[in-house]
Design a protein around this motif. Structure first.
Motif, PDB file in Angstrom:
ATOM      1  N   ALA A 121       3.674 -77.878 -51.039  1.00 49.16           N
ATOM      2  CA  ALA A 121       2.106 -77.849 -51.528  1.00 49.16           C
ATOM      3  C   ALA A 121       1.460 -77.650 -50.166  1.00 49.16           C
ATOM      4  O   ALA A 121       1.313 -78.888 -49.601  1.00 49.16           O
ATOM      5  CB  ALA A 121       1.621 -78.865 -52.377  1.00 49.16           C
ATOM      6  N   THR A 122       0.997 -76.871 -49.838  1.00 46.19           N
ATOM      7  CA  THR A 122       0.408 -76.655 -48.092  1.00 46.19           C
ATOM      8  C   THR A 122      -0.924 -77.237 -47.938  1.00 46.19           C
ATOM      9  O   THR A 122      -1.087 -78.059 -47.132  1.00 46.19           O
ATOM     10  CB  THR A 122       0.435 -74.865 -47.718  1.00 46.19           C
ATOM     11  N   HIS A 123      -1.921 -77.263 -49.033  1.00 42.80           N
ATOM     12  CA  HIS A 123      -2.948 -77.802 -49.166  1.00 42.80           C
ATOM     13  C   HIS A 123      -3.097 -79.292 -49.171  1.00 42.80           C
ATOM     14  O   HIS A 123      -3.690 -80.151 -48.188  1.00 42.80           O
ATOM     15  CB  HIS A 123      -4.071 -77.252 -50.013  1.00 42.80           C
ATOM     16  N   ASP A 124      -2.394 -79.919 -50.090  1.00 44.84           N
ATOM     17  CA  ASP A 124      -2.246 -81.361 -50.254  1.00 44.84           C
ATOM     18  C   ASP A 124      -1.121 -81.816 -49.429  1.00 44.84           C
ATOM     19  O   ASP A 124      -0.844 -82.976 -49.360  1.00 44.84           O
ATOM     20  CB  ASP A 124      -1.801 -81.483 -51.827  1.00 44.84           C
ATOM     21  N   ARG A 125      -0.495 -81.124 -48.732  1.00 43.08           N
ATOM     22  CA  ARG A 125       0.670 -81.735 -47.489  1.00 43.08           C
ATOM     23  C   ARG A 125       1.792 -82.440 -48.172  1.00 43.08           C
ATOM     24  O   ARG A 125       1.905 -83.777 -48.002  1.00 43.08           O
ATOM     25  CB  ARG A 125       0.162 -82.641 -46.574  1.00 43.08           C
ATOM     26  N   GLN A 126       2.356 -82.031 -49.385  1.00 38.57           N
ATOM     27  CA  GLN A 126       3.475 -82.615 -50.186  1.00 38.57           C
ATOM     28  C   GLN A 126       4.513 -81.773 -50.310  1.00 38.57           C
ATOM     29  O   GLN A 126       4.240 -80.458 -50.194  1.00 38.57           O
ATOM     30  CB  GLN A 126       2.849 -83.067 -51.583  1.00 38.57           C
ATOM     31  N   TYR A 127       5.575 -82.286 -50.560  1.00 35.54           N
ATOM     32  CA  TYR A 127       6.836 -81.463 -50.754  1.00 35.54           C
ATOM     33  C   TYR A 127       7.780 -82.367 -51.559  1.00 35.54           C
ATOM     34  O   TYR A 127       7.775 -83.520 -51.814  1.00 35.54           O
ATOM     35  CB  TYR A 127       7.330 -80.994 -49.592  1.00 35.54           C
ATOM     36  N   ALA A 128       8.741 -81.408 -52.207  1.00 33.60           N
ATOM     37  CA  ALA A 128       9.904 -82.271 -52.921  1.00 33.60           C
ATOM     38  C   ALA A 128      10.926 -81.279 -53.220  1.00 33.60           C
ATOM     39  O   ALA A 128      10.805 -80.028 -53.133  1.00 33.60           O
ATOM     40  CB  ALA A 128       9.423 -82.556 -54.394  1.00 33.60           C
ATOM     41  N   TYR A 129      12.196 -81.725 -53.331  1.00 32.71           N
ATOM     42  CA  TYR A 129      13.332 -80.922 -53.639  1.00 32.71           C
ATOM     43  C   TYR A 129      14.039 -81.216 -54.871  1.00 32.71           C
ATOM     44  O   TYR A 129      13.724 -82.519 -55.251  1.00 32.71           O
ATOM     45  CB  TYR A 129      14.291 -80.852 -52.478  1.00 32.71           C
ATOM     46  N   SER A 130      14.524 -80.301 -55.692  1.00 31.34           N
ATOM     47  CA  SER A 130      14.928 -80.528 -56.922  1.00 31.34           C
ATOM     48  C   SER A 130      16.494 -80.052 -56.730  1.00 31.34           C
ATOM     49  O   SER A 130      16.665 -78.887 -56.381  1.00 31.34           O
ATOM     50  CB  SER A 130      14.267 -79.944 -58.029  1.00 31.34           C
ATOM     51  N   ALA A 131      17.329 -80.912 -57.364  1.00 31.82           N
ATOM     52  CA  ALA A 131      18.939 -80.412 -57.513  1.00 31.82           C
ATOM     53  C   ALA A 131      19.557 -80.912 -58.841  1.00 31.82           C
ATOM     54  O   ALA A 131      19.001 -81.899 -59.313  1.00 31.82           O
ATOM     55  CB  ALA A 131      19.794 -80.898 -56.363  1.00 31.82           C
ATOM     56  N   ASP A 132      20.232 -80.162 -59.553  1.00 33.73           N
ATOM     57  CA  ASP A 132      20.849 -80.492 -60.589  1.00 33.73           C
ATOM     58  C   ASP A 132      21.575 -81.992 -60.487  1.00 33.73           C
ATOM     59  O   ASP A 132      22.100 -82.138 -59.381  1.00 33.73           O
ATOM     60  CB  ASP A 132      21.657 -79.344 -60.978  1.00 33.73           C
ATOM     61  N   ILE A 133      21.743 -82.628 -61.494  1.00 31.72           N
ATOM     62  CA  ILE A 133      22.468 -83.999 -61.472  1.00 31.72           C
ATOM     63  C   ILE A 133      24.063 -83.492 -61.174  1.00 31.72           C
ATOM     64  O   ILE A 133      24.601 -84.603 -60.720  1.00 31.72           O
ATOM     65  CB  ILE A 133      22.328 -84.578 -62.890  1.00 31.72           C
ATOM     66  N   ASP A 134      24.561 -82.362 -61.518  1.00 28.31           N
ATOM     67  CA  ASP A 134      26.186 -82.377 -60.998  1.00 28.31           C
ATOM     68  C   ASP A 134      25.946 -81.271 -59.764  1.00 28.31           C
ATOM     69  O   ASP A 134      27.117 -80.724 -59.614  1.00 28.31           O
ATOM     70  CB  ASP A 134      26.716 -81.659 -62.163  1.00 28.31           C
ATOM     71  N   SER A 135      25.035 -81.291 -58.892  1.00 23.36           N
ATOM     72  CA  SER A 135      24.803 -80.509 -57.739  1.00 23.36           C
ATOM     73  C   SER A 135      25.968 -80.940 -56.795  1.00 23.36           C
ATOM     74  O   SER A 135      26.313 -82.050 -56.859  1.00 23.36           O
ATOM     75  CB  SER A 135      23.759 -80.842 -57.087  1.00 23.36           C
ATOM     76  N   PRO A 136      26.520 -79.899 -56.037  1.00 21.42           N
ATOM     77  CA  PRO A 136      27.822 -80.352 -55.155  1.00 21.42           C
ATOM     78  C   PRO A 136      27.254 -81.223 -53.930  1.00 21.42           C
ATOM     79  O   PRO A 136      27.951 -81.630 -53.283  1.00 21.42           O
ATOM     80  CB  PRO A 136      28.098 -78.974 -54.655  1.00 21.42           C
ATOM     81  N   THR A 185       9.562 -77.021 -62.473  1.00 18.83           N
ATOM     82  CA  THR A 185       9.682 -75.702 -62.190  1.00 18.83           C
ATOM     83  C   THR A 185      11.150 -75.127 -62.118  1.00 18.83           C
ATOM     84  O   THR A 185      11.387 -74.026 -62.793  1.00 18.83           O
ATOM     85  CB  THR A 185       9.161 -75.475 -60.678  1.00 18.83           C
ATOM     86  N   ALA A 186      12.054 -76.226 -61.811  1.00 22.31           N
ATOM     87  CA  ALA A 186      13.376 -75.948 -61.844  1.00 22.31           C
ATOM     88  C   ALA A 186      14.077 -75.592 -63.553  1.00 22.31           C
ATOM     89  O   ALA A 186      14.721 -74.770 -63.566  1.00 22.31           O
ATOM     90  CB  ALA A 186      14.334 -76.736 -61.057  1.00 22.31           C
ATOM     91  N   THR A 187      13.428 -76.778 -63.987  1.00 26.02           N
ATOM     92  CA  THR A 187      13.970 -76.479 -65.349  1.00 26.02           C
ATOM     93  C   THR A 187      13.191 -75.137 -66.137  1.00 26.02           C
ATOM     94  O   THR A 187      13.937 -74.535 -66.926  1.00 26.02           O
ATOM     95  CB  THR A 187      13.271 -77.905 -66.380  1.00 26.02           C
ATOM     96  N   ASP A 211      24.402 -74.861 -59.017  1.00 25.16           N
ATOM     97  CA  ASP A 211      24.513 -74.599 -57.687  1.00 25.16           C
ATOM     98  C   ASP A 211      23.322 -74.165 -57.197  1.00 25.16           C
ATOM     99  O   ASP A 211      23.474 -73.107 -56.281  1.00 25.16           O
ATOM    100  CB  ASP A 211      25.628 -73.522 -57.659  1.00 25.16           C
ATOM    101  N   ASP A 212      22.299 -74.482 -57.973  1.00 27.38           N
ATOM    102  CA  ASP A 212      20.867 -74.027 -57.226  1.00 27.38           C
ATOM    103  C   ASP A 212      20.068 -75.267 -56.726  1.00 27.38           C
ATOM    104  O   ASP A 212      20.262 -76.173 -57.418  1.00 27.38           O
ATOM    105  CB  ASP A 212      20.050 -73.484 -58.362  1.00 27.38           C
ATOM    106  N   LEU A 213      19.109 -74.826 -55.851  1.00 23.66           N
ATOM    107  CA  LEU A 213      18.538 -75.949 -55.547  1.00 23.66           C
ATOM    108  C   LEU A 213      17.050 -75.461 -55.337  1.00 23.66           C
ATOM    109  O   LEU A 213      16.899 -74.065 -55.181  1.00 23.66           O
ATOM    110  CB  LEU A 213      18.928 -76.329 -53.956  1.00 23.66           C
ATOM    111  N   LEU A 214      16.119 -76.320 -55.068  1.00 22.66           N
ATOM    112  CA  LEU A 214      14.661 -75.716 -55.023  1.00 22.66           C
ATOM    113  C   LEU A 214      13.807 -76.736 -54.210  1.00 22.66           C
ATOM    114  O   LEU A 214      13.923 -77.946 -54.233  1.00 22.66           O
ATOM    115  CB  LEU A 214      13.924 -75.788 -56.636  1.00 22.66           C
TER     116      LEU A 214
END
Length: 335
Positions: free
Chosen positions: A93-108, A77-79, A86-89
């Motif tokens: 997923a509320t029904h499946d009770r899952q989550y994740a975060y995505s950051a660029d490889i050069d993120s601060p 989704t981020a891609t 400088d963006d984070l995601l």
């Protein structure tokens, strides 16, 4: 029975959320109404993070991740939406009770900082179904670590357990069975003829562990980690093999698009684009590992595991579309 087993799973998969375009009106994309009247409070927290640190946090709430691992869904989704350094995601997923975060490889933000914010400010809120507190906690947490302060614990108010609810079109899928029996019967015959086809041999790897749920019990004994030299060699091998597989898929896709048009080839175009995105991120990690600044063993292992996982996701997506692609290419031959 054939009609039932072919139609219903297909309809259920269609109800799942593929990697999606983000809302163009702001940094919040809420497909399930998880935020309710707290949307404005979340928006203020996101704006404050940007104003203070010039970091944009995008938050996404969906019912599920459509069979993808949480990390690959968030990264895809981020891609797809062109998120940058400088963006984070944050994807939930509320029904499946899952989550994740995505950051660029050069993120601060470093991997340790991201994990600290997730463990302190995001996961505790998700465990009690406070969807807005998770986003606010993430925004405040990222701002705190960038300022060199401890991550604050969010105020949590338990909320609705499943705002996404069951698949909205489950009943509709059942109602569709009779009208499509004739079509499905023909499809079943075709599917059987393709069932024994020779599948493309792909790299099979085990993705790294993501945060697939919250509050799940642990205690299982983990196998001994693969030695770093062996893991490094494996990562190099799967990179080369996945690159070869992607090149082959791109060539085949070009032939199919020229023969049948872009609309017919659209699902396969999406699969190739997804695989290309995963491979690009894997190559970036490889370049970072091979630069003049060596990483410690723990960081190196994490990066190698991520390279292997991204290659696995790329190959898995290509495999998932390979049968339909073969069927498309066979149309003219079997006409």
């Amino acid at each position: 029975m054939t009609a039932w087993w072919l139609v219903v799973p297909t309809a259920q998969r269609a109800a799942a959320e593929q990697p999606i375009p983000l809302d163009r009106q702001g940094q919040i994309t809420d497909k399930v109404g998880a935020l309710g009247d707290q949307r404005a409070a979340v928006s203020r927290a996101l704006d404050r993070l940007y104003n203070d640190r010039r970091v944009q946090l995008f938050v996404v709430y969906v019912r599920d991740f459509s069979g993808h691992s949480p990390q690959s869904w968030a990264d895809a989704t981020a891609t797809r939406n062109g998120l940058g350094r400088d963006d984070l995601l944050l994807a939930v997923a509320t029904h499946d009770r899952q989550y994740a975060y995505s950051a660029d490889i050069d993120s601060p933000l470093t991997a340790d900082q991201l994990a600290t914010v997730a463990g302190t400010a995001v996961e505790p809120a998700l465990r009690q179904n406070d969807w807005s507190a998770a986003a606010i906690g993430a925004a405040n947490g990222f701002g705190a670590v960038l300022a060199g302060r401890p991550v604050p614990t969010p105020a949590i108010t338990p909320g609705e357990a499943d705002p996404g609810g069951p698949a909205a079109d489950g009943g509709a899928a059942t109602n569709l069975v009779l009208p499509v029996v004739v079509v499905v019967g023909a499809a079943a015959i075709g599917a059987y003829s393709f069932a024994k086809r020779k599948r493309r041999m792909a790299v099979r790897t085990t993705p790294r562990g993501e945060r697939q749920g919250w509050g799940s019990p642990g205690g299982t004994e983990r196998p001994a980690p693969t030695p770093l030299p062996e893991l490094d060699g494996r990562a190099k091998q799967v990179l080369v093999e996945t690159d070869d597989a992607l090149r082959t898929s791109q060539e085949e896709l070009g032939f199919a698009t020229a023969q049948f048009g872009e609309e017919a080839a659209a699902p396969f175009t999406d699969a190739v684009a997804f695989a290309k995105g995963q491979l690009t991120l894997a190559f970036r990690l490889r370049q970072q590992l091979d630069d003049a600044f060596p990483e410690d063993d723990e960081t190196r292992r994490r990066m190698l595991d991520e390279i292997i996982a991204r290659c696995a996701e790329a190959n898995s997506r290509l495999d998932a579309e390979s049968e339909g692609f073969d069927r498309l290419r066979a149309l003219e031959r079997n006409a």
